[in-house]
Design a protein around this motif. Structure first.
Motif, mmCIF file in Angstrom:
data_model
loop_
_atom_site.group_PDB
_atom_site.id
_atom_site.type_symbol
_atom_site.label_atom_id
_atom_site.label_comp_id
_atom_site.label_asym_id
_atom_site.label_seq_id
_atom_site.Cartn_x
_atom_site.Cartn_y
_atom_site.Cartn_z
ATOM 1 N N TYR A 187 6.656 7.645 -55.633
ATOM 2 C CA TYR A 187 7.647 8.183 -55.219
ATOM 3 C C TYR A 187 9.014 7.666 -55.733
ATOM 4 O O TYR A 187 9.288 6.283 -55.707
ATOM 5 N N LYS A 235 3.588 13.883 -61.708
ATOM 6 C CA LYS A 235 2.992 13.479 -60.385
ATOM 7 C C LYS A 235 3.696 12.828 -59.502
ATOM 8 O O LYS A 235 3.331 12.734 -58.348
ATOM 9 N N GLN A 274 6.366 11.945 -56.853
ATOM 10 C CA GLN A 274 7.198 12.642 -55.868
ATOM 11 C C GLN A 274 8.644 12.229 -55.838
ATOM 12 O O GLN A 274 8.720 11.036 -56.219
ATOM 13 N N GLN A 280 12.470 11.866 -53.632
ATOM 14 C CA GLN A 280 13.299 12.255 -52.525
ATOM 15 C C GLN A 280 14.612 12.244 -53.141
ATOM 16 O O GLN A 280 15.282 11.293 -53.962
ATOM 17 N N LEU A 335 14.731 21.808 -52.394
ATOM 18 C CA LEU A 335 13.359 21.963 -52.040
ATOM 19 C C LEU A 335 12.567 22.939 -52.963
ATOM 20 O O LEU A 335 11.530 22.745 -53.313
ATOM 21 N N GLY A 376 11.520 21.619 -56.500
ATOM 22 C CA GLY A 376 10.804 20.908 -56.548
ATOM 23 C C GLY A 376 10.899 19.159 -56.150
ATOM 24 O O GLY A 376 10.217 18.299 -56.059
ATOM 25 N N VAL A 377 12.042 19.108 -55.277
ATOM 26 C CA VAL A 377 12.346 18.052 -54.625
ATOM 27 C C VAL A 377 11.276 17.816 -53.355
ATOM 28 O O VAL A 377 11.304 19.005 -52.705
ATOM 29 N N ASN A 378 10.523 16.798 -53.374
ATOM 30 C CA ASN A 378 9.800 16.653 -52.124
ATOM 31 C C ASN A 378 10.300 16.504 -50.783
ATOM 32 O O ASN A 378 10.054 16.967 -49.634
ATOM 33 N N ARG A 379 11.412 15.795 -50.634
ATOM 34 C CA ARG A 379 12.271 15.438 -49.490
ATOM 35 C C ARG A 379 13.723 15.203 -49.839
ATOM 36 O O ARG A 379 14.064 14.612 -50.853
ATOM 37 N N HIS A 426 11.656 22.994 -42.332
ATOM 38 C CA HIS A 426 10.775 22.389 -43.442
ATOM 39 C C HIS A 426 10.458 20.894 -42.961
ATOM 40 O O HIS A 426 10.703 19.656 -43.170
ATOM 41 N N ARG A 478 9.763 17.160 -44.655
ATOM 42 C CA ARG A 478 10.556 17.295 -46.006
ATOM 43 C C ARG A 478 11.942 17.015 -45.884
ATOM 44 O O ARG A 478 12.749 17.044 -46.725
#
Length: 249
Positions: free
Chosen positions: A49, A78, A80, A82, A97, A100-103, A124, A127
């Protein structure tokens, strides 16, 4: 609680990866002028992450390093991501979001517009994170340029029932100066809230990672590492192996 996650940090200023001291933009050290390459290095090292902050955006109140963030997102396969910095309205939240930003991490707006956090977390789930940056116990806003009258616990409690995924707690006095995480203050916040808390500011060595894996830190969701990874004080494989071993224990 979920196992500890170690988040390598990419702080963006003028499209470059920098580290600040105490959040002071005048005290910026450039570590890499290619954020995508830096992100890929972290991914190759085995991190799960990535923590990205648009420093210029935090001061401007709107995204300022979008092109650099786009290259980071395009480079990863792969890991993630934030992202925080300058995220102060729903359009910006949903824009990131959607890319492709996960959080996304909401900081200043969490103080000034708590309803935005609540609505975003409702729309969301899982997220939305809240960034709580404290100086002398009080929450700072606008890229840490100003202090509010809220304590970290008071701000965190505003969102107890909002469905926020995590709180990233930064001790500004320790940020960028390698003094070690402020475990005491971070645990005090984590123990006052039901929301998972991620420690930030000052992680200096493998000793900090070992401390995070002690039983009393089991409530913490992880920690962010910046300068220690860039200047070699923290060996990524040693840190990740230590965390992996703890997960198996």
């Amino acid at each position: 609680m979920a196992p500890v996650i170690l988040f390598p940090a990419i702080d963006l200023k003028g499209g470059q990866c920098v580290r600040l001291i105490h959040g002071d933009m005048a005290q910026a050290t450039v570590f890499n002028d290619d954020p995508a390459a830096q992100a890929l290095t972290f991914e190759t090292q085995g991190f799960e992450y990535l923590h990205v902050v648009d420093l210029d955006g935090a001061f401007a109140g709107k995204p300022m390093n979008a092109a650099a963030v786009d290259t980071v997102l395009a480079a990863l396969t792969k890991m993630q991501v934030q992202l925080g910095g300058g995220i102060r309205d729903m359009r910006t939240i949903e824009g990131w979001l959607g890319k492709g930003v996960n959080r996304v991490i909401i900081g200043t707006a969490a103080v000034r517009d708590p309803d935005l956090v609540r609505e975003a977390a409702r729309l969301h789930p899982g997220r939305i994170a809240v960034g709580i940056d404290a100086r002398d116990g009080l929450v700072a806003v606008d890229g840490w340029a100003k202090s509010s009258q809220l304590t970290a616990v008071e701000l965190g409690k505003r969102f107890e029932d909002a469905g926020v995924a995590a709180i990233i707690y930064t001790d500004i006095a320790r940020d960028g100066v390698l003094k070690g995480l402020n475990i005491e203050a971070t645990l005090a916040l984590a123990n006052a809230l039901a929301i998972p808390v991620i420690a930030s500011g000052g992680l200096a060595s493998i000793a900090d990672v070992e401390r995070l894996l002690e039983p009393d830190c089991a409530r913490l969701a992880g920690a962010i590492s910046g300068r220690a990874l860039y200047d070699g004080r923290l060996d990524p494989q040693q840190a990740l192996n230590l965390i992996k071993a703890k997960r198996k224990a």
